[in-house]
Design a protein around this motif. Sequence first.
Motif, PDB file in Angstrom:
ATOM      1  N   THR A 180      59.073  36.632  33.560  1.00 38.47           N
ATOM      2  CA  THR A 180      59.077  35.385  32.793  1.00 38.47           C
ATOM      3  C   THR A 180      60.226  34.501  33.261  1.00 38.47           C
ATOM      4  O   THR A 180      61.355  34.977  33.421  1.00 38.47           O
ATOM      5  CB  THR A 180      59.227  35.639  31.281  1.00 38.47           C
ATOM      6  OG1 THR A 180      58.180  36.495  30.828  1.00 38.47           O
ATOM      7  CG2 THR A 180      59.165  34.325  30.500  1.00 38.47           C
ATOM      8  N   GLU A 181      59.940  33.227  33.463  1.00 40.14           N
ATOM      9  CA  GLU A 181      60.968  32.237  33.762  1.00 40.14           C
ATOM     10  C   GLU A 181      61.132  31.321  32.549  1.00 40.14           C
ATOM     11  O   GLU A 181      60.141  30.898  31.954  1.00 40.14           O
ATOM     12  CB  GLU A 181      60.589  31.404  34.993  1.00 40.14           C
ATOM     13  CG  GLU A 181      60.499  32.215  36.269  1.00 40.14           C
ATOM     14  CD  GLU A 181      60.108  31.367  37.473  1.00 40.14           C
ATOM     15  OE1 GLU A 181      59.673  30.205  37.267  1.00 40.14           O
ATOM     16  OE2 GLU A 181      60.248  31.860  38.606  1.00 40.14           O
ATOM     17  N   TYR A 182      62.378  31.009  32.212  1.00 42.45           N
ATOM     18  CA  TYR A 182      62.696  30.184  31.052  1.00 42.45           C
ATOM     19  C   TYR A 182      63.315  28.873  31.532  1.00 42.45           C
ATOM     20  O   TYR A 182      64.290  28.893  32.298  1.00 42.45           O
ATOM     21  CB  TYR A 182      63.703  30.893  30.135  1.00 42.45           C
ATOM     22  CG  TYR A 182      63.254  32.240  29.627  1.00 42.45           C
ATOM     23  CD1 TYR A 182      62.804  32.388  28.314  1.00 42.45           C
ATOM     24  CD2 TYR A 182      63.295  33.374  30.433  1.00 42.45           C
ATOM     25  CE1 TYR A 182      62.409  33.629  27.828  1.00 42.45           C
ATOM     26  CE2 TYR A 182      62.889  34.616  29.967  1.00 42.45           C
ATOM     27  CZ  TYR A 182      62.452  34.728  28.662  1.00 42.45           C
ATOM     28  OH  TYR A 182      62.046  35.963  28.185  1.00 42.45           O
ATOM     29  N   TYR A 183      62.784  27.750  31.074  1.00 44.80           N
ATOM     30  CA  TYR A 183      63.247  26.441  31.514  1.00 44.80           C
ATOM     31  C   TYR A 183      63.908  25.692  30.366  1.00 44.80           C
ATOM     32  O   TYR A 183      63.412  25.705  29.226  1.00 44.80           O
ATOM     33  CB  TYR A 183      62.073  25.630  32.069  1.00 44.80           C
ATOM     34  CG  TYR A 183      61.565  26.163  33.388  1.00 44.80           C
ATOM     35  CD1 TYR A 183      61.943  25.572  34.592  1.00 44.80           C
ATOM     36  CD2 TYR A 183      60.726  27.279  33.434  1.00 44.80           C
ATOM     37  CE1 TYR A 183      61.494  26.073  35.813  1.00 44.80           C
ATOM     38  CE2 TYR A 183      60.274  27.790  34.649  1.00 44.80           C
ATOM     39  CZ  TYR A 183      60.663  27.184  35.824  1.00 44.80           C
ATOM     40  OH  TYR A 183      60.222  27.685  37.032  1.00 44.80           O
ATOM     41  N   ASP A 184      65.043  25.034  30.671  1.00 43.26           N
ATOM     42  CA  ASP A 184      65.774  24.304  29.641  1.00 43.26           C
ATOM     43  C   ASP A 184      65.124  22.945  29.378  1.00 43.26           C
ATOM     44  O   ASP A 184      64.088  22.604  29.967  1.00 43.26           O
ATOM     45  CB  ASP A 184      67.245  24.155  30.016  1.00 43.26           C
ATOM     46  CG  ASP A 184      67.460  23.376  31.317  1.00 43.26           C
ATOM     47  OD1 ASP A 184      66.556  22.601  31.716  1.00 43.26           O
ATOM     48  OD2 ASP A 184      68.535  23.525  31.929  1.00 43.26           O
ATOM     49  N   LYS A 191      66.878  30.912  32.848  1.00 46.44           N
ATOM     50  CA  LYS A 191      66.915  32.372  32.854  1.00 46.44           C
ATOM     51  C   LYS A 191      65.610  32.906  33.433  1.00 46.44           C
ATOM     52  O   LYS A 191      64.612  32.184  33.521  1.00 46.44           O
ATOM     53  CB  LYS A 191      67.098  32.917  31.424  1.00 46.44           C
ATOM     54  CG  LYS A 191      68.392  32.501  30.756  1.00 46.44           C
ATOM     55  CD  LYS A 191      68.675  33.292  29.487  1.00 46.44           C
ATOM     56  CE  LYS A 191      67.619  33.164  28.429  1.00 46.44           C
ATOM     57  NZ  LYS A 191      67.999  33.813  27.156  1.00 46.44           N
ATOM     58  N   GLU A 192      65.635  34.173  33.791  1.00 47.72           N
ATOM     59  CA  GLU A 192      64.404  34.842  34.185  1.00 47.72           C
ATOM     60  C   GLU A 192      64.489  36.312  33.781  1.00 47.72           C
ATOM     61  O   GLU A 192      65.569  36.915  33.805  1.00 47.72           O
ATOM     62  CB  GLU A 192      64.135  34.705  35.683  1.00 47.72           C
ATOM     63  CG  GLU A 192      65.218  35.247  36.586  1.00 47.72           C
ATOM     64  CD  GLU A 192      64.894  35.012  38.053  1.00 47.72           C
ATOM     65  OE1 GLU A 192      63.904  34.322  38.336  1.00 47.72           O
ATOM     66  OE2 GLU A 192      65.640  35.534  38.912  1.00 47.72           O
ATOM     67  N   ALA A 193      63.348  36.861  33.380  1.00 43.70           N
ATOM     68  CA  ALA A 193      63.294  38.254  32.947  1.00 43.70           C
ATOM     69  C   ALA A 193      62.264  39.006  33.788  1.00 43.70           C
ATOM     70  O   ALA A 193      61.194  38.482  34.106  1.00 43.70           O
ATOM     71  CB  ALA A 193      62.918  38.337  31.466  1.00 43.70           C
ATOM     72  N   THR A 194      62.614  40.248  34.123  1.00 45.27           N
ATOM     73  CA  THR A 194      61.704  41.136  34.835  1.00 45.27           C
ATOM     74  C   THR A 194      61.505  42.389  33.992  1.00 45.27           C
ATOM     75  O   THR A 194      62.467  42.917  33.419  1.00 45.27           O
ATOM     76  CB  THR A 194      62.277  41.522  36.217  1.00 45.27           C
ATOM     77  OG1 THR A 194      62.551  40.326  36.958  1.00 45.27           O
ATOM     78  CG2 THR A 194      61.297  42.364  36.990  1.00 45.27           C
ATOM     79  N   TYR A 195      60.261  42.860  33.906  1.00 43.98           N
ATOM     80  CA  TYR A 195      59.927  43.962  33.006  1.00 43.98           C
ATOM     81  C   TYR A 195      59.342  45.139  33.786  1.00 43.98           C
ATOM     82  O   TYR A 195      58.596  44.963  34.748  1.00 43.98           O
ATOM     83  CB  TYR A 195      58.877  43.530  31.973  1.00 43.98           C
ATOM     84  CG  TYR A 195      59.176  42.228  31.270  1.00 43.98           C
ATOM     85  CD1 TYR A 195      59.810  42.203  30.031  1.00 43.98           C
ATOM     86  CD2 TYR A 195      58.826  41.008  31.850  1.00 43.98           C
ATOM     87  CE1 TYR A 195      60.077  41.018  29.391  1.00 43.98           C
ATOM     88  CE2 TYR A 195      59.099  39.812  31.216  1.00 43.98           C
ATOM     89  CZ  TYR A 195      59.723  39.818  29.978  1.00 43.98           C
ATOM     90  OH  TYR A 195      59.987  38.636  29.348  1.00 43.98           O
TER      91      TYR A 195
END
Length: 245
Positions: A180-184, A191-195
């Motif tokens: 998931t990539e998070y954009y302001d 931010k980015e999350a890897t699962y």
Amino acid sequence: MRTVRLSVLVSVLFLLAGFNANAQDANEILQNVDKVLYSAKDQQNTVTIILIDKDGDESTSGADVIQKGNDMRLFRFTSPASQAGIAFLSLANDVMYIYMPAFGKERRIASHVKNQKFAGTDFSYDDMEAKLLSLKFDPELIAQDDETFTLKLVPKPGSKTDYSKQIMIINKQNFYPVHTEYYDKGNKKAKEATYKFEKIGDYWNPKEIMMKDVKKSHATKMITSDVVYDQGLSDDEFTVRKLKQ
């Protein structure tokens, strides 16, 4: 002229049909992700939290987590001693509390501060909330291949968040998130999350989540263990009173 108009009308109808199918597919995909993330009646696990700074130096803490349904979660630090007892409670209707032992009392988290970092990690209170994704976002299917779907998730109107959107890549076979990539608000990646998921019994468990703050070159890894599902946890375990125990 009549033939041209008919051709244009047919083209518009096909475009609308394609749009509706895409929207329906996106909603169905996100609902399937929710089913994977919240399929258990309840669960309990321990979490190892590893903070990684820009130089690669690490610090570690531990926590116990319990969750029930799709809107109740209690997260309590157990180590180190400086953090032990700090607890976070997420309930329905965007209600969240934090308990800090140093102050000896709980504090309700206001909506406008949900985007602050949670206990020094790269997860915000908003990220830690127990809530169905399909209730938080309007999804759009923007890409797919043989193995994954890619959804653009836009916060629903009235949502209090610092994210303008999220881009989520989803495993096509089992519907768990992969990345998931998070954009302001400026539409820049924040931010980015890897699962990493593993199958435990009937459920897919997020064994590891790596959240990176791309602006600060800092990361938080959460590793789950000792996972137990469907114990019949009582609602009484998810109360403000329990934050202090």
